[in-house]
Motif scaffolding. Structure first.
Motif, short mmCIF file in Angstrom:
data_model
loop_
_atom_site.label_atom_id
_atom_site.label_comp_id
_atom_site.label_asym_id
_atom_site.label_seq_id
_atom_site.Cartn_x
_atom_site.Cartn_y
_atom_site.Cartn_z
N ASN A 17 14.17 54.30 28.91
CA ASN A 17 15.54 53.84 29.16
C ASN A 17 15.58 52.75 30.20
O ASN A 17 16.37 51.80 30.10
CB ASN A 17 16.42 55.03 29.58
N SER A 18 14.76 52.87 31.23
CA SER A 18 14.74 51.84 32.27
C SER A 18 14.27 50.51 31.69
O SER A 18 14.85 49.45 31.97
CB SER A 18 13.83 52.27 33.42
N SER B 226 16.99 49.14 29.22
CA SER B 226 18.19 48.71 29.95
C SER B 226 17.95 47.41 30.69
O SER B 226 18.81 46.52 30.71
CB SER B 226 18.61 49.81 30.94
N ALA C 123 18.23 57.57 37.06
CA ALA C 123 17.19 58.19 36.23
C ALA C 123 16.55 59.37 36.95
O ALA C 123 16.37 60.45 36.36
CB ALA C 123 16.14 57.14 35.87
N MET D 250 11.60 59.55 28.95
CA MET D 250 12.92 58.98 28.72
C MET D 250 13.33 58.08 29.87
O MET D 250 13.99 57.05 29.68
CB MET D 250 13.95 60.09 28.50
N CYS D 251 12.98 58.46 31.10
CA CYS D 251 13.29 57.62 32.27
C CYS D 251 12.63 56.25 32.13
O CYS D 251 13.25 55.21 32.36
CB CYS D 251 12.83 58.30 33.55
#
Length: 534
Positions: A29-30, A33, A206, A25-26
């Motif tokens: 999402n990074s 984003s 994160a 997920m880190c």
């Protein structure tokens, strides 16, 4: 022993799964984003530089471009070059340059070239020819699209210190033909710092979230995650087998996390359900109240627009009809018409950015200011300048208004008009139907101290005008195809009736047939007028 081994294996699986999930997920999402951050930044710079390019074009007399290239600079060239230099400095741009591209796209000739004082380059003089043969095929194709399609293009160049954006838009002569390209270059030095700060915050957030999640998860597992979970499974099975009866096993769960909440939720299911029904009833009543208030607002807005047709019994030389259909309960479009004195008749159509209540409030202000200024100033350009400066004051919301305003001498047919970024009206004159095109100025409330231009034509007895907002040409069907200017022009050429009310009915019917039931996304405003003369 076997039960303990099963519990241990389950705990290990949950912990490993949580670690892998958190890391995945880190990363995801990074990545998402950062892509969204870059897209938003590029969109912002593209819009800003496009507006500056439009402003720069408004300074230029396009019909003198080839005169300057042939005869050299004159006082008009010097004046326009000074204004472009001033815009370059005040807007913190790197360059503004206007060029004429050869027919084979192998070279371009500079007409204007301004360079910011902070840039260590000299401007190219009038008539300087630059080769394009080293440019990439994509660059040449974008130039061709500017001339063939009239489309604007933005190029982004990224460097360690941020880079820059170059936006190019077409320059048209009085016939609407693209004859040159106006380009604006704006540095993006601040983007490097934004990028570094964004990535730094994103990384720390994160990692912090992942660490917190793992610590909390491990603590919950050690304190008895598996055992409370088994209690809940046994109790829910008993609940299903014994018609909703509970054994009291859930009382042993002392957790204050999600498992504890789940145990309490099962016990309070009936209470929560009743409470939910009560809240739903209350929310429905509130929604009905808001709906009633919006209906009142819709009625008030409709009553603000002129609704008497024909408008003036003592001026039979004017016959018109208008309508405004908002996309929501209230909208930002408006039209207006009124006699300034015994022989001068004003008519206007405008479109406020946005929709709903904010646009409707801004619409009220703009409409009131325009009508008040029409009785104080004699020319549309003066009216726009006055209203624009007032709307710019305290406009923290960044809203703006596109507007077309004309003043007709009902005795002579002389029509003086100005266009603040609005769609071009359709003029039906002597059996010919065409767009009444003019070089549009910047929309109202976008930038203070703007100078607007007046245009003048003479209409004869029987000539007709059709004013509208972009809700007409941008009406879309279910496949997102637009109604478009060409279809509107064809419709105006094939009207069955010249009566203004019938004209609006025919156009609206054609739009409805085109969209085929697709929802209306923008306010739709139309005004048709026929000049009957004295």
């Amino acid at each position: 022993m076997k039960g303990k081994i099963q519990i241990s294996i389950l705990s290990i699986k949950l912990l490993v799964s949580a670690v892998l999930f958190g890391l995945a997920m880190c990363v995801i999402n990074s990545f998402i984003s950062y892509r969204e951050f870059k897209r938003q930044v590029e969109s912002m710079y593209s819009k800003v530089t496009s507006q500056f390019a439009e402003t720069a074009i408004s300074y230029i007399d396009a019909d003198r471009i080839f005169i300057w290239l042939t005869e050299g600079p004159d006082k008009y060239w010097d004046s326009m070059n000074a204004r472009l230099n001033e815009l370059t400095e005040t807007a913190q741009l790197a360059y503004i340059y206007l060029t004429v591209v050869s027919a084979d796209y192998k070279s371009r000739t500079y007409v204007f070239d301004t360079v910011n004082s902070l840039v260590l380059n000299d401007p190219f003089p009038l008539g300087y020819v630059e080769s394009l043969e080293r440019k990439t095929p994509d660059y040449i194709e974008d130039l061709q699209r500017i001339f063939d399609e009239g489309a604007s293009q933005s190029y982004f160049s990224y460097k360690k210190n941020g880079g820059h954006v170059t936006t190019s838009i077409p320059v048209r002569d009085f016939t609407g033909t693209v004859i040159a390209v106006m380009s604006v270059v704006k540095p993006m030095n601040e983007i490097a710092e934004y990028k570094a700060n964004y990535l730094r915050v994103l990384l720390f957030a994160a990692l912090g979230f992942t660490a917190f999640f793992l610590v909390l998860y491990t603590f919950s597992l050690i304190r008895g995650l598996v055992q409370p979970l088994m209690f809940i499974i046994d109790e829910t099975s008993h609940f299903a087998e014994h018609h909703g009866e509970l054994t009291g096993l859930l009382k042993k769960i002392k957790n204050h996390d999600e498992l504890g909440l789940l145990a309490k939720s099962v016990e309070k299911m009936s209470i929560d359900m009743n409470q939910y029904i009560s809240e739903l009833t209350s929310a429905t009543a509130e929604k009905e109240r808001l709906g009633a208030e919006l209906n009142v607002a819709t009625k008030i807005q409709a009553e603000m627009l002129p609704r008497v047709f024909p408008p003036y019994e003592n001026h039979p030389e004017i016959e018109l009809f208008a309508s405004m259909t908002p996309a929501k309960e209230v909208g930002g479009d408006f039209y207006d018409f009124f006699m300034i004195d015994d022989r001068h008749f004003a008519l206007t159509v405008a479109d406020v950015s946005g929709k709903g209540v904010p646009a409707a409030l801004f619409m009220v202000i703009a409409k009131t200011l325009l009508k008040d200024a029409s009785f104080r100033y004699s020319l549309p350009s003066e009216i726009f300048t006055h209203v624009n400066d007032i709307l710019c004051e305290g406009n923290e919301s960044g809203m703006f208004v596109t507007c077309w305003l004309g003043i007709l001498d009902v005795n002579t047919g002389k029509l003086v008009f100005a266009n603040a970024g609005h769609t071009s009206p359709v003029l039906c004159k002597n059996g010919s139907v065409s767009y009444l095109e003019s070089k549009p100025n910047l929309m109202l409330a976008a930038m203070p101290d703007m100078v607007y231009m007046d245009h003048e034509i003479v209409i004869s007895k029987g000539d007709r005008l059709f004013l509208y907002t972009d809700g007409v040409t941008e009406a879309a069907d279910k496949n997102e195809n637009l109604y478009g200017e060409e279809r509107l022009l064809n419709k105006m050429k094939n009207l069955k009736s010249e009566n203004p009310r019938d004209v609006l009915d025919e156009v609206r019917s054609d739009i409805d047939a085109f969209v085929q039931g697709a929802p209306q996304f923008d306010d739709l405003t139309m005004l048709a007028m026929i000049y009957k003369g004295k």
